[in-house]
Design an enzyme around this catalytic site. Sequence first.
Site, mmCIF file in Angstrom:
data_model
loop_
_atom_site.group_PDB
_atom_site.id
_atom_site.type_symbol
_atom_site.label_atom_id
_atom_site.label_comp_id
_atom_site.label_asym_id
_atom_site.label_seq_id
_atom_site.Cartn_x
_atom_site.Cartn_y
_atom_site.Cartn_z
ATOM 1 C CD GLU A 43 9.962 2.662 -0.330
ATOM 2 O OE1 GLU A 43 10.246 3.841 -0.459
ATOM 3 O OE2 GLU A 43 8.888 2.178 -0.728
ATOM 4 C CG HIS A 64 5.680 0.957 -3.460
ATOM 5 N ND1 HIS A 64 4.656 1.184 -2.576
ATOM 6 C CD2 HIS A 64 6.576 1.955 -3.266
ATOM 7 C CE1 HIS A 64 4.929 2.279 -1.880
ATOM 8 N NE2 HIS A 64 6.080 2.774 -2.291
HETATM 9 P P1 PGA Z 1 6.854 8.588 1.278
HETATM 10 O O1 PGA Z 1 6.761 7.361 0.282
HETATM 11 O O2 PGA Z 1 8.118 9.336 0.973
HETATM 12 O O3 PGA Z 1 5.628 9.405 1.019
HETATM 13 O O4 PGA Z 1 6.879 8.033 2.664
HETATM 14 C C1 PGA Z 1 7.880 6.597 -0.076
HETATM 15 C C2 PGA Z 1 7.438 5.460 -0.967
HETATM 16 O O5 PGA Z 1 6.369 4.887 -0.722
HETATM 17 O O6 PGA Z 1 8.106 5.126 -1.947
#
Ligand code: PGA
Length: 251
Positions: free
Chosen positions: A166, A94
Site C-alpha cells: 500500500e 496500516h
Molecule cells: P483507499 O484505502 O482504497 O481508500 O485508498 C486503502 C487502504 O487504506 O487500505
Amino acid sequence: MKKLIIANWKCNPTTLKEAQKMMVGLRAGIKNNKIEVVVCPPFVYLAEAKKVFGVGAVKIGSQDCFWENQGAFTGEVSPTMLKNLGVKYVILGHSERVMVMGETNEMTAKKVKAVLSTGLTPVVCIGETLEERNQSKTFQIVEKKLRESLKAIKKQQVGELVIAYEPLWAISTNQGLTCAPDDALTMALYIKKLIAEIYGRKAKEKVRVLYGGSVGSDNANKYLENEAIDGLLVGGASLNIKEFTAMVKNI
Ligand code: PGA
C-alpha cells in the site's frame, strides 16, 4: 489460488444502523465463492457482522488488534477476543496507524506474532511515502518494513500471511495520485522475492500479496491482470456497497 478482496471500512460508518444496512447489502451482493471476500468493519460492529454474515460467503476481519490476549491494557482488543467473535483476518501495520497513531514496526511485529499464534490471518500493510519514492528509496523502505514486521515469524508460519503493498501516496488519493498497475506488480514481485530470500521458495508460493490504494470498480481488474497480485485491499470504494459488489462480480 482464489483472489482475496478485503474491504477496509476504516472509521466508518458512525451508526450501527448504517453498518447493518451496509452488511445486509454486502451479504445480498456477494454470494459466490469464486473470490474470497473479507469485510473489516470497526471493532464495535464486529458482533453484528457475525450475526449478519454467519458462515456465508463473506468473511470477517478487523482493522487492528493488541499483542496480548487479556489483562490490564485499557482500550485494547485482543486476538482471542476477535477469534471468539468469528474474525478470521486482522489488518496490521496500516499506514494510518503508523502515521496517525505512531505505531512502530516493532509493535506491528508483536501483533503479527500474536495474531498468528491465535490462528488468525494477519494482513500486514507495507508501503512507502511519496518523499521516499521520489528519493528512490521504495525498495529499501519496503524491505525494512517487511523484515521488521515479520521478525518474530517462524518459517512454518509464514504461509499463513497476507501482505498488502500500500503506497502511502496512493491511499485515498491523498495526493491526487494513483499507483500504476505495473508499479504495483513490480512491488508485489519484489515482496515475493524477499519472502523467498528470507523463508525459502515454498513460502513464497503460499504468501498472498495484495495491492491497496485508491482501488475502485474502474481499476480493480487492471491490478489483478497479473497473477502475481493475489488480491486487493479496498478502502473508500468499499463503503459504497453497490460499487463494491459490482467490482467483485466483475473480477
Ligand atoms: P483507499 O484505502 O482504497 O481508500 O485508498 C486503502 C487502504 O487504506 O487500505
